[in-house]
Design an enzyme around this catalytic site. Structure first.
Site, PDB file in Angstrom:
ATOM      1  N   ASP A  12      -8.796  14.892  46.104  1.00 45.00           N
ATOM      2  CA  ASP A  12      -8.299  16.259  46.315  1.00 45.00           C
ATOM      3  C   ASP A  12      -9.400  17.221  46.758  1.00 45.00           C
ATOM      4  O   ASP A  12      -9.320  18.422  46.516  1.00 45.00           O
ATOM      5  CB  ASP A  12      -7.637  16.810  45.037  1.00 45.00           C
ATOM      6  N   LYS A  34     -10.256  16.498  52.146  1.00 40.98           N
ATOM      7  CA  LYS A  34     -10.684  15.613  53.230  1.00 40.98           C
ATOM      8  C   LYS A  34      -9.881  15.838  54.506  1.00 40.98           C
ATOM      9  O   LYS A  34     -10.373  15.655  55.611  1.00 40.98           O
ATOM     10  CB  LYS A  34     -10.558  14.144  52.788  1.00 40.98           C
ATOM     11  N   GLY A  63      -2.766  11.616  49.017  1.00 41.03           N
ATOM     12  CA  GLY A  63      -2.242  12.290  50.193  1.00 41.03           C
ATOM     13  C   GLY A  63      -3.192  13.315  50.752  1.00 41.03           C
ATOM     14  O   GLY A  63      -4.088  13.796  50.063  1.00 41.03           O
ATOM     15  N   HIS A  64      -2.997  13.614  52.035  1.00 43.81           N
ATOM     16  CA  HIS A  64      -3.704  14.715  52.682  1.00 43.81           C
ATOM     17  C   HIS A  64      -2.663  15.762  53.041  1.00 43.81           C
ATOM     18  O   HIS A  64      -1.628  15.438  53.624  1.00 43.81           O
ATOM     19  CB  HIS A  64      -4.404  14.258  53.963  1.00 43.81           C
ATOM     20  N   GLN A  80      -8.199   9.066  47.957  1.00 41.62           N
ATOM     21  CA  GLN A  80      -8.840   9.200  46.648  1.00 41.62           C
ATOM     22  C   GLN A  80     -10.337   9.504  46.823  1.00 41.62           C
ATOM     23  O   GLN A  80     -10.706  10.210  47.742  1.00 41.62           O
ATOM     24  CB  GLN A  80      -8.608   7.953  45.791  1.00 41.62           C
TER      25      GLN A  80
END
Length: 429
Positions: free
Chosen positions: A14, A17, A41-42, A229
């Site tokens: 988190d 990225k 997730g992004h 991650q």
């Protein structure tokens, strides 16, 4: 041959990225996801639309970048098809911009059920999993009973699936004997029909991605690998057992894509100007007070996938040095500089006091981490509104001093600086 740029989280995930990936994807021909599943997730905002990409590499949002799901991933077909439908609904040409490794492991309903049952069985020693079936799917992979993408199209798929369903029913009844819904939830014929349909819909995307990626490099194509991650969630190098089930460090980027170590070029490590964590496990700089609460609210620290409130604290440079060593970082991205700049005083952890022994070296030993006290260095805050800054030179002196100290301590330059929530609110040096 061209080299591959890698984007890796340095702490517990988190870190933002997606913002760096979004920038790199503008010039990338291919974006690869190498590890994990829909437990990560992004979140990217493009064209006024916010996309929470849990499986599809967010580089696809550039409009021209090919998205590759690498062999190191575990895949929930339903989630991927939902993402594909959403992307198509917003005008993205997914059919020509998505490839799935034939070696990807498939997540089935029994994996998710096992995930929940195992967490329940742990009682007071819960890991804090997302319940997405990630760990059990990786267990099957390494136990060599997993079903891969290519298996969905083999003549023995039905037989293999039936054996898996029956064996997992027995396992679930062992771990959670009070659950009376297991037989109904794992109706074999229903699962077989469902996954046969998924297989048909995903077949156009299946690819020998290893050969595809190496041919792309031979043609001097620009390839990036999107890490999911982060370093301290690595199954080998994180704060075990409070970790994920794959290797989100640079080694996992290699084994999860089929690229070689010699193919890696820049490795960009992404951090926030503070730190955060979702789930259980040690966290040396965590702030269980009003300051931690204020960081959470100012930084909107709630999980992309789980929506869980994140634990927040000051930046930990001991951990960052560890991430640099493991990943061979060539540059850093520091996000949320605007958030931390709202504090009058800012602290940064520069060492751990472990029962009277002061060290700058990180360890994953839980006994040590749980007793370690952070040694802080204090900086002046009050950066003001930096959202309009487009160059490093435009930043206020307090902000530049903060960035300089990070660079000096870690020995790696800061290339990207996040100055706001928008995708364009970033300084590139």
């Amino acid at each position: 041959m061209s080299k591959v740029d890698v984007v890796i989280g340095c702490f517990y995930g988190d870190e933002g990225k997606g913002k760096v990936i979004d920038y790199l994807a503008e010039h990338a021909d291919i974006a690869v996801r190498a590890t994990g599943g829909d437990n990560a997730g992004h979140t990217i905002e493009a064209g006024g639309v916010k996309y929470a990409m849990r499986l599809t590499p967010s580089g696809i949002l550039s409009g021209h970048t090919i998205a590759v799901l690498g062999n190191g991933m575990v895949l929930n077909p339903q989630v991927l098809l939902e993402e594909i439908a959403n992307l198509k609904a917003h005008g993205f040409d997914v059919d020509h911009h998505l490839k799935i490794s034939e070696k990807v492991q498939i997540i089935f309903p029994y994996h998710r059920m096992l995930d929940r049952a195992l967490e329940k069985a742990r009682g007071g020693s819960k890991i804090g999993t997302t319940g997405k079936g990630i760990g059990p799917a990786y267990c099957d992979k390494y136990e060599r009973s997993g079903i891969r993408m290519e298996d969905l199209y083999e003549a023995n798929f039905k037989e293999k699936l039936q054996h898996a369903v029956e064996s997992k029913k027995a396992l679930l009844k062992f771990y959670d004997p009070e659950d009376t819904t297991i037989d109904e939830a794992l109706d074999f014929e229903k699962i077989y029909a469902e996954y046969s349909s998924y297989a048909e819909q995903l077949k156009p995307y299946m690819c020998d991605t290893v050969t595809y990626l190496h041919k792309a490099l031979e043609e001097d194509k620009n390839v990036i690998v999107e890490g999911a991650q982060a370093t301290l969630l690595d199954i080998d190098f994180g704060s075990y057992p409070y970790v994920t089930s794959s290797n989100p460090t640079v080694g996992g980027m290699v084994t999860g894509s089929g690229l070689s170590a010699g193919d890696i070029g820049n490795v960009y490590g992404v951090i926030k100007a503070y730190s955060s964590r979702v789930g259980e496990g040690p966290y040396v700089t965590e702030l269980l007070d009003e300051t931690g609460d204020k960081i959470r609210e100012l930084g909107h620290e709630y999980g992309t996938v789980t929506h869980r409130p994140r634990r927040c604290g000051w930046l930990d440079l001991v951990t960052l040095k560890y991430a640099k060593r493991l990943n061979g970082l060539t540059a850093l991205c520091v996000n949320h500089l605007d958030t931390i700049g709202k504090f009058d005083k800012i602290k940064v952890c520069v060492a751990y006091d472990c029962n009277g022994t002061v060290t700058e070296d990180f360890t994953t030993n839980l006994t040590v981490l749980n007793s370690a006290k952070p040694v802080y260095k204090e900086f002046d805050g009050n950066f003001g509104d930096i959202s309009g800054c487009t160059t490093y030179e435009e930043l206020p002196e307090n902000a530049k001093a903060y960035i300089r100290f990070i660079e000096e301590y870690i020995g790696v330059p800061v290339k990207f600086i996040g100055t706001g929530a928008g995708r364009d609110a970033m300084i590139v040096r």
